[in-house]
Enzyme design. Structure first.
Site, PDB file in Angstrom:
ATOM      1  CG  PHE A 245       9.063 -14.092 -13.299  1.00 27.38           C
ATOM      2  CD1 PHE A 245       9.055 -12.965 -14.098  1.00 27.38           C
ATOM      3  CD2 PHE A 245       9.982 -14.166 -12.260  1.00 27.38           C
ATOM      4  CE1 PHE A 245       9.932 -11.923 -13.875  1.00 27.38           C
ATOM      5  CE2 PHE A 245      10.870 -13.133 -12.021  1.00 27.38           C
ATOM      6  CZ  PHE A 245      10.848 -12.004 -12.839  1.00 27.38           C
TER       7      PHE A 245
ATOM      8  N   GLY B  47       5.881 -17.449 -18.912  1.00 26.93           N
ATOM      9  CA  GLY B  47       4.424 -17.489 -18.958  1.00 26.93           C
ATOM     10  C   GLY B  47       3.745 -16.174 -18.619  1.00 26.93           C
ATOM     11  CG  HIS B  48       3.226 -12.737 -15.739  1.00 27.92           C
ATOM     12  ND1 HIS B  48       3.471 -11.388 -15.630  1.00 27.92           N
ATOM     13  CD2 HIS B  48       2.036 -12.929 -15.125  1.00 27.92           C
ATOM     14  CE1 HIS B  48       2.500 -10.798 -14.960  1.00 27.92           C
ATOM     15  NE2 HIS B  48       1.617 -11.724 -14.644  1.00 27.92           N
ATOM     16  CG  PHE B  49       1.359 -11.694 -19.761  1.00 27.83           C
ATOM     17  CD1 PHE B  49       0.423 -12.586 -19.263  1.00 27.83           C
ATOM     18  CD2 PHE B  49       1.548 -10.492 -19.104  1.00 27.83           C
ATOM     19  CE1 PHE B  49      -0.336 -12.264 -18.139  1.00 27.83           C
ATOM     20  CE2 PHE B  49       0.800 -10.171 -17.983  1.00 27.83           C
ATOM     21  CZ  PHE B  49      -0.145 -11.052 -17.495  1.00 27.83           C
TER      22      PHE B  49
ATOM     23  CB  VAL C 115       4.552  -7.693 -17.463  1.00 28.62           C
ATOM     24  CG1 VAL C 115       4.297  -6.825 -16.236  1.00 28.62           C
ATOM     25  CG2 VAL C 115       4.263  -6.918 -18.741  1.00 28.62           C
TER      26      VAL C 115
END
Length: 159
Positions: A55, A58-60, A65
């Site tokens: 994850f 893309g986050h971020f 985070v």
């Protein structure tokens, strides 16, 4: 977590037992180990967060985070381990399903390198339905908290 430490029947639950108790697998298994298990009462799950978590792509980008909903999912998986072990649920033909989440609050970010301590306690239990309160902490800071419910469902034998 309460004053029931003397009632704990098993201090640590390793990844092998977690894999036997809940159906989640990479990349969605969010509990590395558990400790302080008290049957029908409480458990503490541990998640070691690394930059390799999918994850974070893309986050971020540039400011990784952990998504808050995944912290809540990690609390729910910790609760599922508690349910499975307390009820001695054989995972063959049964699944523990997340039913609801209430009062979710996100307090502090979780970042790569953090170790999340997920303190989960049973608020109510009736037959195969449990209501929990969970608090996810990094160090002494609360990252997230919520109340949630889950139930054991007969799903039939695996195909």
């Amino acid at each position: 977590m309460g004053d029931n430490a003397e009632q704990a029947v098993q201090t640590d639950i390793d990844i092998a037992e977690i894999l036997a108790r809940i159906p989640h697998r990479y990349p969605f298994l969010l509990v590395d180990r558990a400790e302080d298990y008290n049957p029908h009462q409480s458990i503490v799950g541990i998640k070691c967060v690394t930059i390799n978590e999918p994850f974070f792509q893309g986050h971020f980008p540039g400011n990784p985070v952990m998504p808050g909903v995944l912290i809540i999912e990690a609390l729910a998986q910790t609760g599922a381990v508690l349910m499975s072990k307390s009820l001695e649920v054989d995972t063959e033909g049964k699944t523990i399903f997340f039913m609801s989440v209430d009062n979710a609050r996100f307090r502090n970010p979780v970042r790569p390198g953090d170790v999340i301590r997920m303190e989960v306690e049973v608020l109510r239990a009736r037959s195969s339905i449990f209501k929990f309160k969970g608090v996810a902490k990094v160090g002494d800071k609360v990252a997230a908290e919520a109340e949630f419910a889950a139930m054991v469902v007969e799903t039939g034998p695996k195909a």
